[in-house]
Design an enzyme around this catalytic site. Structure first.
Site, mmCIF file in Angstrom:
data_model
loop_
_atom_site.group_PDB
_atom_site.id
_atom_site.type_symbol
_atom_site.label_atom_id
_atom_site.label_comp_id
_atom_site.label_asym_id
_atom_site.label_seq_id
_atom_site.Cartn_x
_atom_site.Cartn_y
_atom_site.Cartn_z
ATOM 1 N N GLY A 1 -42.757 15.221 -19.462
ATOM 2 C CA GLY A 1 -43.211 16.489 -18.893
ATOM 3 C C GLY A 1 -44.535 16.281 -18.196
ATOM 4 O O GLY A 1 -44.602 16.070 -16.984
ATOM 5 N N GLY B 1 -52.114 46.991 -35.499
ATOM 6 C CA GLY B 1 -51.746 46.832 -36.902
ATOM 7 C C GLY B 1 -50.260 46.538 -37.042
ATOM 8 O O GLY B 1 -49.688 45.821 -36.205
ATOM 9 N N GLU C 1 -46.176 24.571 -16.182
ATOM 10 C CA GLU C 1 -46.888 24.147 -14.960
ATOM 11 C C GLU C 1 -48.243 23.518 -15.279
ATOM 12 O O GLU C 1 -49.260 23.809 -14.656
ATOM 13 C CB GLU C 1 -47.047 25.326 -13.994
ATOM 14 C CG GLU C 1 -45.683 25.792 -13.490
ATOM 15 C CD GLU C 1 -45.794 26.823 -12.398
ATOM 16 O OE1 GLU C 1 -46.702 26.708 -11.560
ATOM 17 O OE2 GLU C 1 -44.956 27.727 -12.381
#
Lengths: 264, 381
Positions: free
Chosen positions: B131, B339, B363
């Site tokens: 990658g 919450g 990217e």
């Protein structure tokens, strides 16, 4: 065919409750203005007529310098040309005078077939301008128009939204049309439309160009006087929860309560 | 200095703001819960010319400036991360690659349908085994007569299964060097191009990411994009610009989370008053708003530099790094302010949080951004 769309600016309805009586009286609401939402249906219908029938569309607005926003919206949506109509003598015009001014501008543009306007403007909510405009032009007014069925051979057939349903009406051209929101879904501006609108320059027509007698319009010619302006009292509301063992029981109670209040 | 939008940019902003509020935001939950691809919105954006914003007018696009592209993606991000990322990959990766390095004939043929939104674009870089380390690409392109034959596989290809045009990074020389890779334009209906089903992800469910297998995919020689052996450099140049797109999308996600948090804090009461009146919440909101603001300014500055033709690699990396980490943090705090309800699908902040999480990875990870920034500041430009 020649189509003319009359447009104006108005405050965003969500902002209207903030307007004070003083601001309303002065005519300067101190709010950012948008294109009157009802006018978007008129613009869209003008564009659709042009796309289907051919011909030209022109947008007209009445207002001093700095009120070109509605014209720009029209151009961004695809109207090729807009004109701003203004003269200092127009300041303080009531709906009747605005109708006269718009009629003079429409006549100056020459032979026209259909004039479209928003059915009302969301600030004053008078819904009088289309009436005054049609009257000044001597053209038929088709209000509450939900569909244009056919146009041609000097005639137009439309469907009007009336209380019991829709009625079909045929009138001789030229006409003034004030559409309801059922007529179409206004398109979003395209990027190229936005670019064109950002760069657009508009011709300005004044009283002399329109051949309007200054005394007949503006504050001098106004038939409407605002005497005592006040805000409506704030709405009071309360919440009632329908209690019951079953959904059927709750719904029965709800329907009874609504009928007792004459809501249904 | 001029911090104001010009009239065209302001008009674009207002139009998109309205469009996103009416068309995009109301669908975001449905898109997230069903994983449906938002075709209807994409078609409307195409009709509005938004899917050709960064494509020159000569090829049917708008030829808009960099800031306008950022405005577009920021506004989409405010409404729906999935719709935003689909558009970002189309514009900033696929269309940008062809626009930057395509021949006149390639631009005529491929950019025009992309500009009209008739065809979506995709860029294929990442593979099952690589990658961030692009030089480890194993997908090969081999010349055979008057064709290239592509073999290998790509992972996480955004729009990979819905795009008509893909740009793929392939190995054209066996050795590991900076001149061993090349880019190719591959129509996705070419025999041998096979996209798998959309990957199951933490968020961005409507933006489909695919594994793509490439099995003897044959394209004519003229499908080489740019120069043979320059694929790595070309890809890095495309990614430089893409950072501004991802950054803009992240600013939009952060802004959306901030707005949700403010809205909730105004109406939720504890101890007899709205939580917005408690300093603990006020300080959170102040920090969130400050970070959104800083990210937006950094991003607009990088976009401005790109538009001016100035070097923007460092500024783009800084903006991407800050904006993406900001979006996740602001969404995290928005959940905290909500919450228990913040953890529920009933409120949009958990979706925004899941969508934002990808931005620090896709990217160029935050770590790669830091490498880019460090290289620039230590060695100079």
């Amino acid at each position: 065919m020649k189509y003319i769309v009359c447009v104006t600016q108005s405050p965003d309805t969500a902002e209207l409750p903030k307007v004070t009586v003083d601001q309303a009286e002065s005519g300067n609401q101190g709010l950012e203005l948008i294109t009157n939402p009802w006018d978007e249906y008129a613009i869209e219908e003008g564009l659709r007529l042009k796309e289907k029938q051919g011909g030209s569309v022109l947008a007209i607005t009445v207002g001093p310098a700095g009120t070109e926003g509605a014209l720009k919206s029209a151009v961004a949506m695809g109207v090729p040309k807009g004109v701003r109509v203004w003269d200092d003598a127009f300041a303080g015009s009531d709906a009747l005078a605005i109708g006269r001014i718009l009629a003079a501008a429409v006549r100056k543009e020459g032979d026209y077939d259909v004039v479209l306007t928003g059915k009302t403007t969301v600030d004053g909510n008078g819904a009088l301008v289309p009436v005054a405009l049609a009257s000044a032009l001597g053209a038929a007014l088709l209000s509450q128009v939900a569909k244009i069925v056919a146009i041609g051979d000097g005639k137009i057939t439309v469907e009007r939204l009336v209380e019991e349903g829709r009625e079909k009406v045929t009138a001789d051209l030229p006409v003034v049309i004030a559409p309801v929101k059922e007529i179409n879904e206004p398109r979003y501006a395209s990027f190229m439309g936005i670019r064109k609108a950002s760069r657009a320059k508009f011709d300005v027509w004044d009283a002399a160009a329109l051949g309007i007698n200054a005394g007949s319009v503006g504050a001098a010619g106004a038939k409407v006087a605002w005497g005592n302006l006040s805000k409506p009292p704030a709405r009071e509301g309360s919440v009632v929860l329908m209690e019951g063992e079953t959904v059927e029981e709750k719904v029965t109670k709800l329907v009874d309560a609504l009928m007792a209040e004459k809501v249904i | 200095m001029d911090f104001a939008f010009n009239e065209e940019q302001q008009f674009l902003h207002d139009t998109l703001h309205d469009f996103v509020a009416k068309e995009v935001k109301p669908q975001a939950r449905h898109v997230d819960e069903t994983g449906e691809f938002p075709w209807d919105i994409i078609q409307k954006l195409g009709a509005m010319g938004m899917l050709g914003l960064n494509i020159p007018e000569a090829y049917g696009g708008a030829g808009a400036d960099e800031l306008s592209v950022a405005i577009f993606l920021e506004e989409l991000g405010r409404g729906c991360g999935s719709t935003g990322l689909i558009s970002e990959a189309h514009l900033c990766l696929a269309a940008a690659a062809i626009n930057l390095f395509g021949s006149e004939a390639q631009k005529q043929r491929y950019l025009t349908p992309l500009a009209r939104g008739k065809v979506l674009g995709a860029l294929g870089l990442t593979e099952p085994g690589t990658g961030s380390d692009l030089q480890g690409i194993r997908t090969t392109a081999r010349r055979d007569g008057d064709e290239w034959i592509i073999n290998g596989s790509k992972m996480w290809m955004t729009n990979g299964g819905v795009a008509g045009t893909a740009v793929l990074l392939c190995r054209t020389k066996a050795e590991r060097s900076s001149h061993s890779l090349s880019q190719f334009i591959v129509p996705t209906d070419t025999p041998g191009f096979q996209a798998g089903p959309p990957e199951k992800k933490m968020g961005l469910h409507g933006c489909w990411s695919h594994a793509v297998s490439l099995d003897d995919v044959r394209v004519p020689l003229d499908h080489l994009l740019g120069a043979e052996g320059k694929g790595l450099q070309q890809t890095l140049a495309v990614l430089d610009g893409g950072r501004i797109g991802i950054g803009a999308l992240s600013v939009g996600l952060g802004q959306a989370a901030l707005e949700e948090a403010i809205g909730y804090a105004r109406q939720r009461e504890t101890f007899g008053r709205p939580i917005a009146e408690h300093q603990a919440i006020q300080f959170k909101l102040a920090d969130m708003a400050t970070k959104v603001h800083i990210a937006r300014q950094a991003l607009y500055y990088a976009a401005w530099r790109k538009e001016q033709g100035l070097p923007f690699s460092k500024e783009g990396a800084m903006a991407k790094l800050f904006a993406t980490e900001m979006a996740e943090e602001v969404a995290y705090q928005a959940i905290q302010i909500h919450g228990g309800y913040g953890y529920s699908h009933e409120y949009p902040v958990e979706r925004i949080y899941r969508d934002a999480r990808l931005m620090t990875i896709g990217e160029g990870t935050s770590e790669v951004q830091r490498m880019v920034i460090a290289r620039r500041i230590i060695k100079g430009r």
